[in-house]
Scaffold this motif. Structure first.
Motif, PDB file in Angstrom:
ATOM      1  N   UNK A  34      29.557  44.153  29.643  1.00 38.52           N
ATOM      2  CA  UNK A  34      30.883  44.085  29.042  1.00 38.52           C
ATOM      3  C   UNK A  34      31.917  44.493  30.093  1.00 38.52           C
ATOM      4  N   UNK A  35      33.033  43.760  30.123  1.00 33.17           N
ATOM      5  CA  UNK A  35      34.108  44.048  31.067  1.00 33.17           C
ATOM      6  C   UNK A  35      35.251  44.744  30.340  1.00 33.17           C
ATOM      7  N   UNK A  36      35.854  45.717  31.009  1.00 35.40           N
ATOM      8  CA  UNK A  36      37.013  46.387  30.449  1.00 35.40           C
ATOM      9  C   UNK A  36      37.910  46.912  31.552  1.00 35.40           C
ATOM     10  N   UNK A  37      39.188  47.112  31.237  1.00 30.39           N
ATOM     11  CA  UNK A  37      40.125  47.607  32.234  1.00 30.39           C
ATOM     12  C   UNK A  37      39.788  49.029  32.667  1.00 30.39           C
ATOM     13  N   UNK A  38      39.225  49.820  31.774  1.00 27.87           N
ATOM     14  CA  UNK A  38      38.866  51.202  32.091  1.00 27.87           C
ATOM     15  C   UNK A  38      37.360  51.413  32.178  1.00 27.87           C
ATOM     16  N   UNK A  92      30.648  51.566  34.821  1.00 28.61           N
ATOM     17  CA  UNK A  92      31.758  51.631  35.757  1.00 28.61           C
ATOM     18  C   UNK A  92      33.007  52.134  35.053  1.00 28.61           C
ATOM     19  N   UNK A  93      33.676  53.102  35.662  1.00 34.72           N
ATOM     20  CA  UNK A  93      34.784  53.757  34.990  1.00 34.72           C
ATOM     21  C   UNK A  93      36.003  53.912  35.907  1.00 34.72           C
ATOM     22  N   UNK A  94      37.159  53.452  35.415  1.00 32.29           N
ATOM     23  CA  UNK A  94      38.478  53.714  36.018  1.00 32.29           C
ATOM     24  C   UNK A  94      38.599  53.275  37.473  1.00 32.29           C
ATOM     25  N   UNK A  95      37.768  52.350  37.890  1.00 27.95           N
ATOM     26  CA  UNK A  95      37.893  51.818  39.239  1.00 27.95           C
ATOM     27  C   UNK A  95      37.412  52.719  40.345  1.00 27.95           C
ATOM     28  N   UNK A 146      42.211  45.829  40.053  1.00 23.47           N
ATOM     29  CA  UNK A 146      42.988  44.608  40.279  1.00 23.47           C
ATOM     30  C   UNK A 146      42.659  43.980  41.633  1.00 23.47           C
ATOM     31  N   UNK A 147      41.398  44.077  42.038  1.00 26.44           N
ATOM     32  CA  UNK A 147      40.923  43.433  43.256  1.00 26.44           C
ATOM     33  C   UNK A 147      39.893  42.381  42.879  1.00 26.44           C
ATOM     34  N   UNK A 156      42.303  41.913  48.208  1.00 26.96           N
ATOM     35  CA  UNK A 156      43.414  42.593  47.554  1.00 26.96           C
ATOM     36  C   UNK A 156      44.725  41.898  47.893  1.00 26.96           C
ATOM     37  N   UNK A 157      45.515  41.636  46.875  1.00 30.77           N
ATOM     38  CA  UNK A 157      46.848  41.062  47.062  1.00 30.77           C
ATOM     39  C   UNK A 157      47.843  42.202  47.251  1.00 30.77           C
ATOM     40  N   UNK A 158      48.482  42.236  48.410  1.00 29.91           N
ATOM     41  CA  UNK A 158      49.389  43.325  48.746  1.00 29.91           C
ATOM     42  C   UNK A 158      50.792  43.049  48.196  1.00 29.91           C
ATOM     43  N   UNK A 159      51.605  44.098  48.136  1.00 31.36           N
ATOM     44  CA  UNK A 159      52.956  43.962  47.592  1.00 31.36           C
ATOM     45  C   UNK A 159      53.875  43.152  48.510  1.00 31.36           C
TER      46      UNK A 159
END
Length: 302
Positions: free
Chosen positions: A51-55, A68-71, A104-105, A153-156
């Protein structure tokens, strides 16, 4: 605890990873890998395998549970009789790629090489010539960054960078034998396809690099080699279809968070598709096309 450098991060882990580079310098980003308690709702799950989740994301298979937790944290639970080599492989593959999504990578299924102008990603399914093209770049003075997975990674500032993995290459059993390796001394990572991790003896790059191009290799039913620049949405689809987790993500690879990162990468990175006939030996032509693309993007064409 062991300490390594991987994907521009410091990795603290309670198990050793012989393929990783030891590192005493503490990087800006850190990840911990440790044995721990897996939540009961995952242990009791009988249908879902991941399962995938943001956190929070998780995965289970016949070797282990990964949580996997919080990146920045991977908790593992090895099952009885688990193969340690397989456990390491799942942590570095599925675990790190799930963790990357939380940051977000993008974890790209690719080889990555670089020279002083930047990085080139080389993508393609097994048998398309990815290893051959990668070797051709290395023989021309490029440095290896990754053989199977690189983080993007997309940089700013609008640039997209590739982050290096570790100095090992993945070889099929027959290739490893032909190069004189003792299979008993290698890391066996795929029983079905007979793949082994082999230490890379050349110059390995440990710094992140701006991506200046991506090559996608594909087999076709046509009789002739076809080469074309990818533009617009074709670049976007090239990104999502070469994610390391593409088979697990299925339609979720188009979700807003993942899709937006793929769009940013697509807008920043020139791409070329090289389709080679499945029934012909055109590897020399493939290499020539890849080198022409490298020269072309060096001139600032995008």
């Amino acid at each position: 605890m062991y300490q390594y450098i991987l994907y521009g991060m410091t990795i603290y882990t309670d198990i050793d990873f012989p393929q990783l580079l030891p590192g005493n310098t503490v990087m800006e980003k850190t990840v911990t890998v440790s044995e721990g308690v897996i939540p009961d709702y995952i242990l009791q799950e009988t249908e879902k395998k991941y399962e995938f989740g943001e956190k929070v994301s998780w995965l289970r298979n016949t070797t282990c549970y990964l949580y996997m937790e919080s990146g920045n944290h991977i908790i593992y639970k090895a099952l009885k009789g688990a193969d340690l080599m397989k456990l390491r492989s799942y942590i570095l593959g599925w675990g790190m790629s799930m963790l990357a999504l939380q940051r977000r990578e993008l974890a790209m299924h690719c080889s990555a090489v670089a020279d002083d102008r930047g990085a080139i990603l080389i993508c393609g399914e097994s048998g398309c010539g990815k290893s051959t093209v990668t070797t051709a770049f290395l023989e021309r003075g490029y440095r290896l960054m990754a053989d199977d997975m690189a983080l993007v990674e997309n940089m700013t500032d609008g640039k997209t960078i590739a982050k290096p993995a570790f100095p090992y290459q993945k070889l099929c059993e027959d290739v490893a034998i032909s190069r004189g390796y003792d299979l008993k001394q290698l890391i066996h990572i795929n029983e079905i396809k007979g793949k082994y991790l082999v230490p890379y003896q050349g110059d390995f790059l440990i710094n992140s690099e701006v991506i200046r191009g991506m090559i996608i290799l594909r087999k076709s039913c046509d009789d002739d080699l076809k080469v074309r620049e990818l533009l617009g949405l074709d670049r976007f689809y090239a990104c999502v279809n070469n994610l390391f987790l593409r088979h697990l993500l299925c339609e979720k690879k188009y979700d807003p968070i993942i899709g937006s990162q793929c769009l940013k990468m697509a807008s920043a990175v020139p791409m070329e598709l090289i389709e080679r006939p499945a029934e012909k030996d055109t590897l020399n032509q493939v290499i020539e096309a890849a080198m022409e693309f490298s020269s072309w993007i060096s001139e600032g064409v995008s």
